[in-house]
Write a protein that holds these residues in place. Structure first.
Motif, short mmCIF file in Angstrom:
data_model
loop_
_atom_site.label_atom_id
_atom_site.label_comp_id
_atom_site.label_asym_id
_atom_site.label_seq_id
_atom_site.Cartn_x
_atom_site.Cartn_y
_atom_site.Cartn_z
N TYR A 1 22.94 4.67 -5.33
CA TYR A 1 23.46 5.26 -6.40
C TYR A 1 24.52 6.41 -5.59
CZ TYR A 1 20.43 3.41 -9.59
OH TYR A 1 19.51 2.22 -10.48
N ARG A 2 24.31 6.78 -4.33
CA ARG A 2 25.05 8.07 -3.92
C ARG A 2 26.11 7.82 -2.87
NH1 ARG A 2 22.20 12.99 -5.30
NH2 ARG A 2 23.49 14.26 -4.02
N ASN B 1 27.53 11.22 -2.56
CA ASN B 1 28.18 11.75 -3.85
C ASN B 1 27.17 12.20 -4.83
OD1 ASN B 1 31.01 10.47 -3.24
ND2 ASN B 1 29.60 8.83 -2.64
N TYR B 2 27.48 12.96 -5.53
CA TYR B 2 26.41 13.92 -6.57
C TYR B 2 26.05 12.76 -7.44
CZ TYR B 2 24.28 16.18 -10.21
OH TYR B 2 23.53 16.63 -11.12
N ASN B 3 24.84 12.37 -7.75
CA ASN B 3 24.45 11.47 -9.02
C ASN B 3 23.20 12.01 -9.59
OD1 ASN B 3 23.55 9.29 -10.45
ND2 ASN B 3 24.83 8.00 -9.29
N GLU B 4 23.33 12.13 -11.05
CA GLU B 4 22.12 12.98 -11.62
C GLU B 4 20.93 11.99 -11.78
OE1 GLU B 4 24.83 12.28 -13.06
OE2 GLU B 4 24.49 11.90 -15.15
N LEU B 5 21.25 10.53 -11.40
CA LEU B 5 20.11 9.72 -11.42
C LEU B 5 19.14 9.83 -10.30
CD1 LEU B 5 21.84 6.40 -12.42
CD2 LEU B 5 20.26 7.73 -13.88
#
Lengths: 168, 127
Positions: free
Chosen positions: B48-49, B103-107
Protein backbone atom coordinates in the motif's frame (compact mmCIF):
# COMPACT_ATOMS: atom_id res chain seq x y z
CA UNK A 1 22.20 -1.92 -23.53
CA UNK A 2 18.61 -1.82 -22.30
CA UNK A 3 16.18 -1.55 -25.20
CA UNK A 4 13.03 -1.22 -23.14
CA UNK A 5 12.00 1.57 -20.82
CA UNK A 6 9.00 2.60 -18.76
CA UNK A 7 7.56 6.08 -18.98
CA UNK A 8 5.49 7.16 -16.00
CA UNK A 9 2.75 9.74 -16.45
CA UNK A 10 0.77 11.14 -13.49
CA UNK A 11 -2.60 12.85 -13.51
CA UNK A 12 -4.05 14.47 -10.42
CA UNK A 13 -7.80 13.82 -10.06
CA UNK A 14 -9.77 15.69 -7.43
CA UNK A 15 -13.35 16.26 -8.55
CA UNK A 16 -16.38 14.01 -8.68
CA UNK A 17 -16.73 12.60 -12.21
CA UNK A 18 -13.76 14.65 -13.43
CA UNK A 19 -12.96 14.34 -17.14
CA UNK A 20 -9.44 15.12 -18.21
CA UNK A 21 -7.68 15.42 -21.54
CA UNK A 22 -3.90 15.19 -21.36
CA UNK A 23 -0.78 14.61 -23.44
CA UNK A 24 2.13 12.31 -22.74
CA UNK A 25 5.52 13.17 -24.18
CA UNK A 26 7.75 10.30 -25.29
CA UNK A 27 11.56 10.42 -25.62
CA UNK A 28 13.13 11.00 -29.03
CA UNK A 29 14.52 7.49 -29.33
CA UNK A 30 11.19 5.68 -28.90
CA UNK A 31 10.46 3.07 -31.54
CA UNK A 32 7.19 1.55 -30.41
CA UNK A 33 4.91 1.19 -27.42
CA UNK A 34 4.82 -2.39 -26.19
CA UNK A 35 2.74 -2.31 -23.02
CA UNK A 36 0.55 -0.32 -20.66
CA UNK A 37 -0.08 -0.58 -16.92
CA UNK A 38 -2.14 1.64 -14.66
CA UNK A 39 -2.25 2.35 -10.94
CA UNK A 40 -3.76 4.68 -8.38
CA UNK A 41 -2.20 6.47 -5.40
CA UNK A 42 -4.72 7.95 -3.01
CA UNK A 43 -4.22 11.13 -1.10
CA UNK A 44 -4.73 11.35 2.64
CA UNK A 45 -8.04 13.15 2.36
CA UNK A 46 -9.61 10.44 0.24
CA UNK A 47 -12.29 8.16 1.56
CA UNK A 48 -11.87 4.47 2.36
CA UNK A 49 -10.40 2.01 -0.13
CA UNK A 50 -12.72 1.73 -3.09
CA UNK A 51 -13.95 -1.84 -3.25
CA UNK A 52 -17.00 -0.98 -5.31
CA UNK A 53 -20.62 -1.18 -4.32
CA UNK A 54 -21.70 -2.99 -1.13
CA UNK A 55 -21.81 -6.78 -1.38
CA UNK A 56 -25.07 -8.35 -2.44
CA UNK A 57 -27.26 -10.16 0.06
CA UNK A 58 -25.46 -13.52 0.33
CA UNK A 59 -28.24 -15.14 2.36
CA UNK A 60 -30.59 -15.24 -0.60
CA UNK A 61 -27.92 -16.25 -3.10
CA UNK A 62 -27.89 -20.03 -3.76
CA UNK A 63 -24.27 -19.92 -5.00
CA UNK A 64 -21.45 -20.88 -2.64
CA UNK A 65 -19.76 -17.52 -1.83
CA UNK A 66 -16.35 -19.09 -2.50
CA UNK A 67 -17.33 -19.61 -6.12
CA UNK A 68 -19.03 -16.31 -6.66
CA UNK A 69 -17.33 -14.03 -9.16
CA UNK A 70 -17.61 -10.35 -8.39
CA UNK A 71 -17.34 -7.41 -10.75
CA UNK A 72 -14.32 -5.18 -10.14
CA UNK A 73 -15.81 -1.72 -10.14
CA UNK A 74 -13.63 0.75 -12.00
CA UNK A 75 -11.95 3.76 -10.45
CA UNK A 76 -12.11 5.41 -13.86
CA UNK A 77 -11.96 4.86 -17.58
CA UNK A 78 -8.84 5.53 -19.62
CA UNK A 79 -8.55 6.05 -23.38
CA UNK A 80 -5.33 6.64 -25.31
CA UNK A 81 -4.59 7.47 -28.94
CA UNK A 82 -1.58 8.45 -31.03
CA UNK A 83 -1.48 10.98 -33.85
CA UNK A 84 -0.08 8.58 -36.42
CA UNK A 85 -2.46 5.72 -35.77
CA UNK A 86 -6.17 6.01 -36.59
CA UNK A 87 -8.60 5.44 -33.76
CA UNK A 88 -8.07 4.50 -30.15
CA UNK A 89 -5.01 2.39 -29.28
CA UNK A 90 -6.01 1.56 -25.70
CA UNK A 91 -9.20 1.73 -23.70
CA UNK A 92 -9.68 0.14 -20.29
CA UNK A 93 -11.13 0.46 -16.83
CA UNK A 94 -8.66 1.44 -14.12
CA UNK A 95 -9.30 -0.68 -11.04
CA UNK A 96 -7.85 -0.55 -7.57
CA UNK A 97 -8.97 -3.78 -5.95
CA UNK A 98 -9.20 -7.33 -7.25
CA UNK A 99 -12.32 -8.69 -5.57
CA UNK A 100 -11.88 -12.24 -6.84
CA UNK A 101 -8.49 -13.01 -5.30
CA UNK A 102 -10.16 -15.39 -2.83
CA UNK A 103 -12.02 -17.28 -5.51
CA UNK A 104 -12.23 -21.03 -4.79
CA UNK A 105 -9.56 -20.83 -2.08
CA UNK A 106 -10.94 -22.78 0.90
CA UNK A 107 -8.06 -21.84 3.20
CA UNK A 108 -9.27 -18.24 3.21
CA UNK A 109 -12.25 -19.14 5.38
CA UNK A 110 -9.86 -20.45 8.04
CA UNK A 111 -7.66 -17.38 8.08
CA UNK A 112 -10.12 -14.68 7.13
CA UNK A 113 -8.72 -11.25 7.84
CA UNK A 114 -5.12 -12.44 8.11
CA UNK A 115 -4.43 -12.36 4.39
CA UNK A 116 -5.30 -9.89 1.73
CA UNK A 117 -4.35 -8.91 -1.78
CA UNK A 118 -0.80 -8.12 -0.68
CA UNK A 119 -0.14 -11.74 0.26
CA UNK A 120 -2.26 -13.71 -2.21
CA UNK A 121 -2.52 -11.59 -5.31
CA UNK A 122 -1.87 -12.97 -8.76
CA UNK A 123 1.24 -12.02 -10.71
CA UNK A 124 0.83 -8.70 -12.47
CA UNK A 125 1.62 -8.16 -16.12
CA UNK A 126 1.43 -5.15 -18.34
CA UNK A 127 -1.25 -5.14 -21.03
CA UNK A 128 0.63 -5.95 -24.20
CA UNK A 129 0.11 -3.73 -27.23
CA UNK A 130 2.36 -3.13 -30.24
CA UNK A 131 2.13 0.37 -31.69
CA UNK A 132 4.86 1.94 -33.85
CA UNK A 133 5.37 5.56 -32.94
CA UNK A 134 6.25 8.33 -35.42
CA UNK A 135 5.32 11.35 -33.32
CA UNK A 136 6.44 11.81 -29.74
CA UNK A 137 3.02 12.57 -28.29
CA UNK A 138 0.21 10.40 -27.00
CA UNK A 139 -3.17 11.90 -26.24
CA UNK A 140 -5.24 10.60 -23.38
CA UNK A 141 -8.68 10.97 -21.91
CA UNK A 142 -9.68 9.93 -18.41
CA UNK A 143 -13.06 9.95 -16.70
CA UNK A 144 -13.41 9.45 -12.95
CA UNK A 145 -15.91 6.90 -11.60
CA UNK A 146 -14.62 6.68 -8.02
CA UNK A 147 -16.13 10.00 -7.00
CA UNK A 148 -19.41 9.04 -8.64
CA UNK A 149 -19.61 5.80 -6.63
CA UNK A 150 -18.75 7.65 -3.39
CA UNK A 151 -21.01 10.59 -4.28
CA UNK A 152 -18.19 12.82 -3.14
CA UNK A 153 -14.94 14.33 -4.36
CA UNK A 154 -12.05 11.88 -4.12
CA UNK A 155 -8.45 13.03 -4.49
CA UNK A 156 -6.05 10.61 -6.06
CA UNK A 157 -3.23 10.32 -8.51
CA UNK A 158 -3.69 8.26 -11.65
CA UNK A 159 -0.46 6.56 -12.72
CA UNK A 160 -0.01 5.43 -16.32
CA UNK A 161 3.04 3.31 -17.14
CA UNK A 162 3.96 3.12 -20.81
CA UNK A 163 6.39 0.38 -21.75
CA UNK A 164 8.38 1.50 -24.78
CA UNK A 165 10.97 -0.09 -27.01
CA UNK A 166 13.83 2.20 -27.96
CA UNK A 167 15.63 2.48 -31.28
CA UNK A 168 18.90 0.55 -31.43
CA UNK B 1 29.53 -22.96 -17.99
CA UNK B 2 26.94 -20.77 -16.31
CA UNK B 3 24.26 -21.27 -13.71
CA UNK B 4 21.41 -19.34 -12.16
CA UNK B 5 21.46 -18.00 -8.62
CA UNK B 6 19.27 -15.70 -6.56
CA UNK B 7 20.75 -12.67 -4.79
CA UNK B 8 19.04 -10.78 -1.99
CA UNK B 9 19.50 -7.14 -0.98
CA UNK B 10 17.76 -5.49 1.99
CA UNK B 11 16.77 -1.89 2.65
CA UNK B 12 15.48 -0.91 6.10
CA UNK B 13 12.68 1.67 6.01
CA UNK B 14 13.04 3.71 9.18
CA UNK B 15 11.45 7.06 8.28
CA UNK B 16 7.92 7.41 6.97
CA UNK B 17 7.12 9.39 3.82
CA UNK B 18 10.79 9.51 2.91
CA UNK B 19 13.09 8.20 0.21
CA UNK B 20 15.47 5.41 1.21
CA UNK B 21 18.32 5.10 -1.27
CA UNK B 22 20.87 2.37 -1.39
CA UNK B 23 23.42 1.24 -3.96
CA UNK B 24 24.51 -2.37 -4.06
CA UNK B 25 27.43 -3.88 -5.89
CA UNK B 26 26.83 -7.12 -7.75
CA UNK B 27 29.39 -9.91 -7.77
CA UNK B 28 31.90 -9.77 -10.63
CA UNK B 29 30.96 -13.22 -11.87
CA UNK B 30 27.38 -12.20 -12.66
CA UNK B 31 26.99 -12.05 -16.43
CA UNK B 32 23.29 -11.18 -16.73
CA UNK B 33 20.25 -10.36 -14.63
CA UNK B 34 17.08 -12.16 -15.66
CA UNK B 35 14.50 -11.19 -13.07
CA UNK B 36 13.59 -9.06 -10.09
CA UNK B 37 11.19 -9.51 -7.18
CA UNK B 38 10.25 -7.34 -4.19
CA UNK B 39 9.15 -8.67 -0.81
CA UNK B 40 9.05 -7.35 2.72
CA UNK B 41 8.71 -8.40 6.34
CA UNK B 42 5.51 -6.32 6.19
CA UNK B 43 3.95 -7.10 2.83
CA UNK B 44 0.96 -4.88 3.57
CA UNK B 45 3.13 -1.78 3.99
CA UNK B 46 5.11 -2.52 0.84
CA UNK B 47 1.87 -3.11 -1.08
CA UNK B 48 0.00 0.00 0.00
CA UNK B 49 2.82 2.47 0.74
CA UNK B 50 5.70 1.63 -1.56
CA UNK B 51 7.01 3.10 -4.80
CA UNK B 52 10.49 2.77 -6.21
CA UNK B 53 13.04 3.68 -8.81
CA UNK B 54 15.53 1.01 -9.85
CA UNK B 55 18.72 1.49 -11.86
CA UNK B 56 21.26 -1.06 -12.97
CA UNK B 57 24.55 0.08 -14.48
CA UNK B 58 23.19 3.68 -14.36
CA UNK B 59 20.36 2.70 -16.69
CA UNK B 60 16.87 3.16 -15.40
CA UNK B 61 14.84 -0.05 -15.32
CA UNK B 62 11.84 1.29 -13.38
CA UNK B 63 11.15 5.04 -13.12
CA UNK B 64 10.63 7.09 -9.99
CA UNK B 65 7.12 6.54 -8.63
CA UNK B 66 6.75 2.99 -10.00
CA UNK B 67 4.43 1.24 -7.57
CA UNK B 68 6.19 -1.50 -5.63
CA UNK B 69 3.13 -3.73 -5.71
CA UNK B 70 3.66 -4.18 -9.43
CA UNK B 71 6.87 -6.07 -8.60
CA UNK B 72 5.37 -8.22 -5.83
CA UNK B 73 3.73 -11.61 -6.23
CA UNK B 74 1.38 -13.38 -3.88
CA UNK B 75 1.88 -16.80 -2.32
CA UNK B 76 -0.63 -18.19 -4.79
CA UNK B 77 1.90 -17.72 -7.61
CA UNK B 78 4.15 -20.68 -8.33
CA UNK B 79 7.73 -20.11 -7.10
CA UNK B 80 8.97 -20.71 -10.64
CA UNK B 81 6.86 -17.83 -11.93
CA UNK B 82 7.43 -15.20 -9.28
CA UNK B 83 10.26 -13.15 -10.76
CA UNK B 84 9.54 -10.18 -13.00
CA UNK B 85 11.25 -10.96 -16.29
CA UNK B 86 13.98 -8.46 -17.21
CA UNK B 87 15.12 -10.40 -20.25
CA UNK B 88 18.78 -10.89 -19.31
CA UNK B 89 20.30 -7.45 -18.74
CA UNK B 90 24.10 -7.22 -18.70
CA UNK B 91 25.20 -5.89 -15.28
CA UNK B 92 27.78 -3.45 -16.71
CA UNK B 93 29.53 -1.79 -13.78
CA UNK B 94 27.48 -4.00 -11.43
CA UNK B 95 25.92 -1.14 -9.50
CA UNK B 96 22.28 -1.65 -8.52
CA UNK B 97 20.69 1.53 -7.20
CA UNK B 98 17.31 1.43 -5.47
CA UNK B 99 15.38 4.57 -4.42
CA UNK B 100 12.51 3.34 -2.29
CA UNK B 101 9.82 5.86 -1.38
CA UNK B 102 7.42 5.29 1.51
CA UNK B 103 4.12 7.11 0.83
CA UNK B 104 1.49 8.03 3.39
CA UNK B 105 -1.59 5.79 3.33
CA UNK B 106 -4.24 5.79 6.02
CA UNK B 107 -5.09 2.13 5.37
CA UNK B 108 -1.81 0.99 6.90
CA UNK B 109 -0.09 2.86 9.71
CA UNK B 110 3.67 3.19 9.48
CA UNK B 111 5.99 0.96 11.48
CA UNK B 112 9.64 0.32 10.77
CA UNK B 113 9.88 -2.36 8.13
CA UNK B 114 12.31 -3.94 5.72
CA UNK B 115 12.09 -4.44 1.99
CA UNK B 116 14.03 -7.15 0.20
CA UNK B 117 15.03 -7.11 -3.44
CA UNK B 118 15.71 -10.46 -5.06
CA UNK B 119 17.60 -10.75 -8.34
CA UNK B 120 17.60 -13.79 -10.57
CA UNK B 121 21.19 -13.78 -11.83
CA UNK B 122 23.21 -15.86 -14.25
CA UNK B 123 26.78 -16.38 -13.14
CA UNK B 124 29.82 -17.64 -14.94
CA UNK B 125 31.61 -20.49 -13.23
CA UNK B 126 34.82 -19.94 -15.18
CA UNK B 127 37.62 -18.52 -13.06
Amino acid sequence: MIKEEIILHREYIQKLGEQKHFKMELPQDVKRIIGIETGVFRYASSNALFGGNPAEDLQSDPLDPLFKISFNDPVGRLTLQTQNFPGVIYEADVTQTEKNWKWADFTQTLYDGLFDQFSHDRKRHENTIMIDVCKQTIEGFYKDCWGEHQSDHVEYELLIYLWIEKKA
Amino acid sequence: MSKRIKKRFDIPVIDQSAVNSKTFELDKNIISVHGILLTSDRDDLLYYRGSNKIELNRQEIFPEGYESKLLMTGLNVSPNDRFYNLGGIAPGNGKLKIDYMDNYNELVAFVVYRISIYLDCEISEEV
